[in-house]
Design a protein around this motif. Structure first.
Motif, PDB file in Angstrom:
ATOM      1  N   ILE A  46       0.855  -1.187   0.000  1.00 25.26           N
ATOM      2  CA  ILE A  46       0.000   0.000   0.000  1.00 25.26           C
ATOM      3  C   ILE A  46       0.891   1.236   0.000  1.00 25.26           C
ATOM      4  CG2 ILE A  46      -1.679   1.336   1.331  1.00 25.26           C
ATOM      5  CD1 ILE A  46      -2.802  -1.343   2.347  1.00 25.26           C
ATOM      6  N   ILE A  56      -2.662   0.286  -4.341  1.00 24.38           N
ATOM      7  CA  ILE A  56      -2.400  -1.019  -3.749  1.00 24.38           C
ATOM      8  C   ILE A  56      -2.029  -2.005  -4.847  1.00 24.38           C
ATOM      9  CG2 ILE A  56      -4.863  -1.598  -3.761  1.00 24.38           C
ATOM     10  CD1 ILE A  56      -4.332  -3.193  -1.129  1.00 24.38           C
ATOM     11  N   TRP A  58      -1.222  -6.235  -5.297  1.00 25.49           N
ATOM     12  CA  TRP A  58      -1.222  -7.568  -4.704  1.00 25.49           C
ATOM     13  C   TRP A  58      -0.361  -8.510  -5.528  1.00 25.49           C
ATOM     14  CZ3 TRP A  58      -5.806  -4.828  -5.149  1.00 25.49           C
ATOM     15  CH2 TRP A  58      -6.580  -4.669  -4.003  1.00 25.49           C
ATOM     16  N   CYS A  69      -7.350   2.717  -3.677  1.00 25.70           N
ATOM     17  CA  CYS A  69      -8.034   2.453  -2.425  1.00 25.70           C
ATOM     18  C   CYS A  69      -8.393   3.745  -1.720  1.00 25.70           C
ATOM     19  CB  CYS A  69      -7.216   1.541  -1.520  1.00 25.70           C
ATOM     20  SG  CYS A  69      -5.440   1.742  -1.584  1.00 25.70           S
TER      21      CYS A  69
END
Length: 120
Positions: A46, A56, A58, A69
């Motif tokens: 983040i 963000i 992943w 976000c």
């Protein structure tokens, strides 16, 4: 009386703001369940872009996805792209750098779960 009311209102607003949860920038460990109930793990990074917004990324297994976000009180939400699909995850911000969430992907039934834990 008006002055007393204004002071009480200011104190209540200050207390409410002080109790607000925050999300820290950094690397998080990810554990979750897919829509079919199978488990996955990985990391998420983040990066804060303002007091309430962030980016963000992943990495779970061979899958990578990116998103934006937003934090509002104890709710933390992210919209992301996974392949040709758009997804949404909503986390509850908990103490100790833990985000506890549920997610879904456009065109799919059901919801998965995901927990992010800040690496210290």
């Amino acid at each position: 009386m008006k002055r007393l009311f204004a002071c009480a209102l200011f104190a209540a607003a200050s207390l409410s703001h002080a109790q607000a949860q925050t999300v820290e920038a950094g690397l998080y460990d990810v554990s979750g369940t897919n829509l079919d109930g199978s488990k996955y793990s990985g990391t998420a990074r983040i990066k804060l872009t303002s007091e309430t917004t962030c980016s963000i990324e992943w990495k779970t297994g061979s899958t990578e996805s990116v998103g934006i976000c937003m934090l509002h009180e104890d709710a933390f939400a992210a919209g992301y792209v996974l392949g040709d699909s758009v997804g949404l995850v909503i986390y509850q911000v908990k103490r100790g750098g833990v985000l506890d969430g549920v997610w879904t992907i456009s065109g799919e039934d059901g919801a998965g779960t995901e927990v992010l834990r800040l690496r210290k």
